[in-house]
Write an enzyme that holds these catalytic residues in place. Structure first.
Site, PDB file in Angstrom:
ATOM      1  N   CYS A   2       0.833  -1.199   0.000  1.00  0.00           N
ATOM      2  CA  CYS A   2       0.000   0.000   0.000  1.00  0.00           C
ATOM      3  C   CYS A   2       0.875   1.259   0.000  1.00  0.00           C
ATOM      4  O   CYS A   2       2.024   1.229   0.384  1.00  0.00           O
ATOM      5  CB  CYS A   2      -0.873  -0.008   1.255  1.00  0.00           C
ATOM      6  SG  CYS A   2      -1.823  -1.532   1.402  1.00  0.00           S
ATOM      7  N   ARG A  27       3.263   1.842  -7.103  1.00  0.00           N
ATOM      8  CA  ARG A  27       3.286   0.677  -6.208  1.00  0.00           C
ATOM      9  C   ARG A  27       2.148  -0.291  -6.516  1.00  0.00           C
ATOM     10  O   ARG A  27       2.120  -1.411  -6.005  1.00  0.00           O
ATOM     11  CB  ARG A  27       3.199   1.134  -4.743  1.00  0.00           C
ATOM     12  CG  ARG A  27       4.345   2.002  -4.285  1.00  0.00           C
ATOM     13  CD  ARG A  27       4.043   2.637  -2.936  1.00  0.00           C
ATOM     14  NE  ARG A  27       4.078   1.695  -1.856  1.00  0.00           N
ATOM     15  CZ  ARG A  27       5.158   1.444  -1.099  1.00  0.00           C
ATOM     16  NH1 ARG A  27       6.288   2.067  -1.397  1.00  0.00           N
ATOM     17  NH2 ARG A  27       5.135   0.588  -0.117  1.00  0.00           N
ATOM     18  N   TRP A  75      -3.418  -1.983  -1.632  1.00  0.00           N
ATOM     19  CA  TRP A  75      -3.192  -3.216  -2.406  1.00  0.00           C
ATOM     20  C   TRP A  75      -3.853  -4.311  -1.564  1.00  0.00           C
ATOM     21  O   TRP A  75      -3.322  -4.705  -0.525  1.00  0.00           O
ATOM     22  CB  TRP A  75      -1.696  -3.473  -2.589  1.00  0.00           C
ATOM     23  CG  TRP A  75      -1.377  -4.770  -3.226  1.00  0.00           C
ATOM     24  CD1 TRP A  75      -1.041  -5.943  -2.600  1.00  0.00           C
ATOM     25  CD2 TRP A  75      -1.350  -5.089  -4.626  1.00  0.00           C
ATOM     26  NE1 TRP A  75      -0.824  -6.944  -3.507  1.00  0.00           N
ATOM     27  CE2 TRP A  75      -1.001  -6.455  -4.762  1.00  0.00           C
ATOM     28  CE3 TRP A  75      -1.595  -4.364  -5.772  1.00  0.00           C
ATOM     29  CZ2 TRP A  75      -0.885  -7.095  -6.000  1.00  0.00           C
ATOM     30  CZ3 TRP A  75      -1.475  -4.988  -7.009  1.00  0.00           C
ATOM     31  CH2 TRP A  75      -1.125  -6.341  -7.110  1.00  0.00           C
ATOM     32  N   ASN A 101      -0.402  -0.246   6.216  1.00  0.00           N
ATOM     33  CA  ASN A 101       0.294  -1.067   5.228  1.00  0.00           C
ATOM     34  C   ASN A 101       0.835  -2.272   5.971  1.00  0.00           C
ATOM     35  O   ASN A 101       1.459  -2.131   7.015  1.00  0.00           O
ATOM     36  CB  ASN A 101       1.456  -0.285   4.585  1.00  0.00           C
ATOM     37  CG  ASN A 101       2.145  -1.106   3.496  1.00  0.00           C
ATOM     38  OD1 ASN A 101       1.619  -2.132   3.057  1.00  0.00           O
ATOM     39  ND2 ASN A 101       3.310  -0.667   3.065  1.00  0.00           N
ATOM     40  N   GLY A 102       0.535  -3.479   5.482  1.00  0.00           N
ATOM     41  CA  GLY A 102       1.047  -4.691   6.134  1.00  0.00           C
ATOM     42  C   GLY A 102      -0.088  -5.661   6.425  1.00  0.00           C
ATOM     43  O   GLY A 102      -1.154  -5.596   5.824  1.00  0.00           O
ATOM     44  N   GLU A 489      12.993 -22.126 -16.043  1.00  0.00           N
ATOM     45  CA  GLU A 489      12.730 -20.739 -15.628  1.00  0.00           C
ATOM     46  C   GLU A 489      13.934 -19.853 -15.942  1.00  0.00           C
ATOM     47  O   GLU A 489      13.775 -18.728 -16.413  1.00  0.00           O
ATOM     48  CB  GLU A 489      12.371 -20.686 -14.149  1.00  0.00           C
ATOM     49  CG  GLU A 489      12.201 -19.302 -13.564  1.00  0.00           C
ATOM     50  CD  GLU A 489      11.094 -18.479 -14.225  1.00  0.00           C
ATOM     51  OE1 GLU A 489      10.310 -19.020 -15.024  1.00  0.00           O
ATOM     52  OE2 GLU A 489      11.056 -17.264 -13.985  1.00  0.00           O
ATOM     53  N   LYS A 493      13.750 -16.546 -18.353  1.00  0.00           N
ATOM     54  CA  LYS A 493      14.214 -15.211 -17.920  1.00  0.00           C
ATOM     55  C   LYS A 493      15.179 -14.632 -18.941  1.00  0.00           C
ATOM     56  O   LYS A 493      15.105 -13.457 -19.303  1.00  0.00           O
ATOM     57  CB  LYS A 493      14.870 -15.324 -16.535  1.00  0.00           C
ATOM     58  CG  LYS A 493      13.854 -15.425 -15.407  1.00  0.00           C
ATOM     59  CD  LYS A 493      13.155 -14.090 -15.219  1.00  0.00           C
ATOM     60  CE  LYS A 493      11.870 -14.165 -14.452  1.00  0.00           C
ATOM     61  NZ  LYS A 493      10.786 -14.870 -15.159  1.00  0.00           N
ATOM     62  N   GLU A 496      13.234 -13.702 -22.201  1.00  0.00           N
ATOM     63  CA  GLU A 496      12.292 -12.577 -22.144  1.00  0.00           C
ATOM     64  C   GLU A 496      12.998 -11.270 -21.783  1.00  0.00           C
ATOM     65  O   GLU A 496      12.486 -10.195 -22.093  1.00  0.00           O
ATOM     66  CB  GLU A 496      11.149 -12.853 -21.171  1.00  0.00           C
ATOM     67  CG  GLU A 496      11.525 -12.977 -19.722  1.00  0.00           C
ATOM     68  CD  GLU A 496      10.290 -13.192 -18.834  1.00  0.00           C
ATOM     69  OE1 GLU A 496       9.199 -12.733 -19.178  1.00  0.00           O
ATOM     70  OE2 GLU A 496      10.448 -13.825 -17.773  1.00  0.00           O
ATOM     71  N   HIS A 512      20.472 -37.612 -25.353  1.00  0.00           N
ATOM     72  CA  HIS A 512      19.413 -37.982 -26.308  1.00  0.00           C
ATOM     73  C   HIS A 512      19.232 -36.917 -27.377  1.00  0.00           C
ATOM     74  O   HIS A 512      18.180 -36.825 -27.990  1.00  0.00           O
ATOM     75  CB  HIS A 512      18.101 -38.208 -25.550  1.00  0.00           C
ATOM     76  CG  HIS A 512      18.183 -39.305 -24.544  1.00  0.00           C
ATOM     77  ND1 HIS A 512      18.273 -40.629 -24.901  1.00  0.00           N
ATOM     78  CD2 HIS A 512      18.273 -39.256 -23.196  1.00  0.00           C
ATOM     79  CE1 HIS A 512      18.365 -41.377 -23.805  1.00  0.00           C
ATOM     80  NE2 HIS A 512      18.372 -40.577 -22.738  1.00  0.00           N
ATOM     81  N   LYS A 614       2.646  -7.377 -19.045  1.00  0.00           N
ATOM     82  CA  LYS A 614       2.684  -7.932 -17.685  1.00  0.00           C
ATOM     83  C   LYS A 614       1.540  -8.910 -17.472  1.00  0.00           C
ATOM     84  O   LYS A 614       1.685  -9.891 -16.781  1.00  0.00           O
ATOM     85  CB  LYS A 614       2.597  -6.806 -16.651  1.00  0.00           C
ATOM     86  CG  LYS A 614       2.709  -7.283 -15.215  1.00  0.00           C
ATOM     87  CD  LYS A 614       4.006  -8.020 -14.964  1.00  0.00           C
ATOM     88  CE  LYS A 614       4.080  -8.630 -13.586  1.00  0.00           C
ATOM     89  NZ  LYS A 614       5.245  -9.524 -13.439  1.00  0.00           N
TER      90      LYS A 614
HETATM   91  C1  AGP Z   1       7.075 -14.286 -16.358  1.00  0.00           C
HETATM   92  O1  AGP Z   1       8.403 -13.773 -16.248  1.00  0.00           O
HETATM   93  C2  AGP Z   1       6.445 -13.929 -17.661  1.00  0.00           C
HETATM   94  N1  AGP Z   1       6.298 -12.514 -17.678  1.00  0.00           N
HETATM   95  C3  AGP Z   1       5.188 -14.702 -18.010  1.00  0.00           C
HETATM   96  O2  AGP Z   1       5.611 -15.987 -18.409  1.00  0.00           O
HETATM   97  C4  AGP Z   1       4.128 -14.878 -16.906  1.00  0.00           C
HETATM   98  O3  AGP Z   1       4.618 -15.730 -15.910  1.00  0.00           O
HETATM   99  C5  AGP Z   1       2.895 -15.539 -17.537  1.00  0.00           C
HETATM  100  O4  AGP Z   1       2.392 -14.666 -18.519  1.00  0.00           O
HETATM  101  C6  AGP Z   1       1.791 -15.844 -16.514  1.00  0.00           C
HETATM  102  O5  AGP Z   1       1.362 -14.644 -15.933  1.00  0.00           O
HETATM  103  P1  AGP Z   1       0.427 -14.734 -14.629  1.00  0.00           P
HETATM  104  O6  AGP Z   1       1.247 -15.391 -13.554  1.00  0.00           O
HETATM  105  O7  AGP Z   1       0.066 -13.313 -14.316  1.00  0.00           O
HETATM  106  O8  AGP Z   1      -0.777 -15.564 -14.979  1.00  0.00           O
END
Ligand code: AGP
Length: 619
Positions: A2, A27, A75, A101-102, A489, A493, A496, A512, A614
């Site tokens: 928050c 935020r 939030w 906040n918290g 993962e 990273k 992306e 393989h 996002k």
């Molecule tokens: C994560 O680094 C990516 N931006 C992307 O794969 C993300 O995890 C995916 O789009 C799922 O998003 P969500 O967790 O908001 O559902």
């Protein structure tokens, strides 16, 4: 997380507070509110949604001109993002206003105490209990100067959890009082005026002179008497002064170059907040909000974990943990594939949908398909009140706070923690092969924030390595067991963030096919399982030898004390010794930092990578 703003001074508090809230919008929030004291009267306004909604309300129903005020962007954690749950929260007699906040961990017991004393609550929040307690403590406090501050100390000695509280009152129209435990709060000191903020972004346009508040401290700001700080027992404290040398944009990022770096650094607290209030004193789990009956949980004979991207990787790791603890078969599915393959679902199936944003369309459509097939759906989500938890039968929220950077970091680690909690809760309710295992793992979960903090302290060599690899044009990531999804993962990273082609795969798959692409200088990151898994560990060490023999540049993530990897590693990145199933929480962090540093070295926008959003709200 928050946003908090407070003001005492000669200016119009309404303007100063609203400007401060605008500065804190980054935020992330889902409602906003303000309270001011004018002519001995307390007035307030609050509204769900963005600040514009509050400003419209204030245009229609203006608050009186005032020179003392507080403001809040919420939030949501306890209670959805509604007008009633927005802050400030007022005492029943309307004389005290509180913003927070918290998480007040013991709010349920305190709320019951207030209700048994006849208090009628108007919201589902944990915060409202603080407003009622503060008014009662004020009434009981000795007459005279500093009465509101004394009342604040009294209630702070009763609250458990993490909280920043700021209060204003018609009783003391020239005063603000605030308290801090774990959640951020900073004081701004201007010329005859004072500010409070969750961070300096709230007041940096007015003053750069700040006072740092420590843990378990109460600050009283009076227009005439100035600033005084005590601990919760009332002992005077001298706050540390400093001058803010950030510009407004840097202030929003907490001084980091990127939101992603700030969010990586927030991971210990995000994990701690996600565990807060859910681990009982005797090693049991307390997941009241899951809202599936014990019988529902006992009837489950199959689990699907469905998600996208990074959240999908969390699901892959969850499979190992949930199957081990519950012996229920777990399938992990990419959401965009799930509903098109006609999965076998029925009332005994639990579908766990994992989503940071709670708005990912692929995951939402998978959820709807699961519900059409009569399966029970549990959401693991970071955004309170978003579509996915709203349409699920039950929800376990992560408390990572808003994640601004597109690349998910604290969202991912808290998804892992939430998945562990779900698996352990199922095991606890259904009974488990090894009686004390839940308590053992709960104790191990408590150690995770410190373990991640320790990794973060050792990241300079990883940043240097990242800068040295800015020209890499490909990278392989290997892992076994729970380190295999960590490898996936790490590859995601890098793709992306740095737009480098990267591939993660099970180390056992090397022979393989994939080993054919390894030649001189190929960067290969190998996430080594804990030595406790000696058979698995030995196989991964031989995998490192295989790629090294073909000229690979080997970057090895290994636990402290693992010397077996050293002869075959060009770079060894150490992580604390962690139980196998929980190890991804620490081994992922260097991969986040590596990808971020490579992207930054390539001059790319780390927070907003090209082509990405996002929250992917289209199928
Ligand atoms: C994560 O680094 C990516 N931006 C992307 O794969 C993300 O995890 C995916 O789009 C799922 O998003 P969500 O967790 O908001 O559902």
């Amino acid at each position: 997380m928050c946003g908090i703003v407070g003001y005492v001074g000669p200016k119009d508090a309404r303007d100063v507070v609203l400007e401060g809230l605008r500065r804190l919008e980054y935020r992330g929030y889902d409602s906003a509110g303000i309270a001011v004291v004018a002519d001995g009267q307390l007035s307030s306004a609050k509204k769900a949604g963005k600040l514009a909604n509050l400003e419209k309300l204030l245009a229609d129903q203006p608050l009186p001109a005032a020179t003392v005020g507080i403001g809040h962007t919420r939030w949501a954690t306890h209670g959805g993002p509604t007008d009633r749950n927005a802050h400030p929260h007022l005492s029943a007699d309307g004389t005290v206003a509180v913003i927070h906040n918290g998480i007040i961990e013991n709010f349920a017991a305190l709320r019951a105490e207030c209700e048994s004393a006849g208090v009628e609550f108007t919201s589902e929040t944990d915060t409202e209990v603080a407003a009622h307690l503060l008014a009662a403590a004020y009434a009981a406090a000795p007459e005279g100067q500093g009465r509101l501050a004394e009342a604040m100390r009294v209630i702070c000695r009763r609250l458990e959890g993490a909280f920043t509280l700021v209060a204003t009152s018609a009783h003391e129209p020239d005063t603000l009082v605030a308290a801090r435990r774990s959640s951020p709060l900073v004081v701004g000191v201007g010329d005859g005026e004072y500010f409070l903020g969750s961070d300096v972004a709230a007041f940096i346009s007015h003053t750069r002179e700040a006072r740092e508040l420590g843990q378990d401290e109460v600050v009283e700001i009076d227009r005439h008497r100035g600033l005084s700080v005590t601990d919760f027992a009332g002992n005077p404290v001298e706050p540390k002064s400093y001058t803010v040398d950030w510009d407004a944009e840097a202030a929003e990022k907490g001084g980091y170059d990127w939101f992603m770096l700030k969010e990586i650094a927030e991971q210990p607290k995000a994990i701690a907040d996600t565990l807060l209030g859910r681990l009982g004193a005797n090693g049991e789990l307390v997941l009241d909000e899951v809202r599936l009956s014990d019988q529902d949980l006992r009837d489950i004979d199959k689990i699907f974990v469905v998600a996208c991207g990074t959240a999908y990787h969390a699901g892959l790791i969850a499979k190992y943990a949930i199957e081990h603890w519950t012996r229920i078969p777990v399938e992990v599915e990419v959401a965009s594939e799930f509903r098109y393959r006609d999965p076998v679902l029925d009332r005994s199936t639990l579908v766990v949908v994992v989503s940071q944003s709670g708005e990912t369309m692929d995951t939402l459509m998978a959820l709807r398909h699961a519900k059409d097939q009569k399966a029970r759906v549990l959401a693991i989500c970071n955004a309170n009140g978003s579509t996915i938890p709203r349409e699920s039968d039950a929800v376990l929220y992560t408390h990572a706070g808003p994640e601004i950077a597109v690349a998910s970091t604290k969202g991912f680690l808290t998804q892992l923690v939430a998945c562990y909690l779900v698996g352990l809760f199922l095991a606890q309710v259904r009974g488990i092969k090894y009686e004390d295992e839940v308590a053992t793992v709960v104790a191990e979960l408590r150690e995770l924030p410190a373990a991640v903090a320790k990794v973060l302290e050792q990241m300079e060599p990883v940043r240097e390595l990242g800068r040295s690899m800015a020209d890499a044009d490909r990278m392989l990531f290997l892992g076994r067991h729970v380190s295999f999804p960590v490898a996936l993962e790490g590859a995601l990273k890098l793709k992306e963030l740095a737009y480098i082609h990267a591939e993660g795969f099970a180390a056992g798959e090397l022979k393989h096919g994939p080993i054919a692409v390894v030649d001189e200088g190929t960067p290969v990151v190998i996430v080594v399982p804990p030595r406790a898994r000696d058979l698995l560990h030995a196989k991964v060490v031989s995998n490192i030898q295989e790629v090294r023999a073909r000229g690979a540049r080997t970057i090895v993530i290994a636990e402290e004390g693992d010397e077996d990897v050293v002869p075959y590693a060009d770079h060894v990145i150490r992580v604390p010794r962690t139980p196998t199933l929980l190890a991804p929480v620490v081994t992922t962090v260097p991969l986040q930092v590596l990808a971020c540093e490579i992207a930054d070295s390539r001059g790319l926008d780390v927070d907003q990578p090209r082509n990405l959003a996002k929250s992917v709200t289209v199928e």
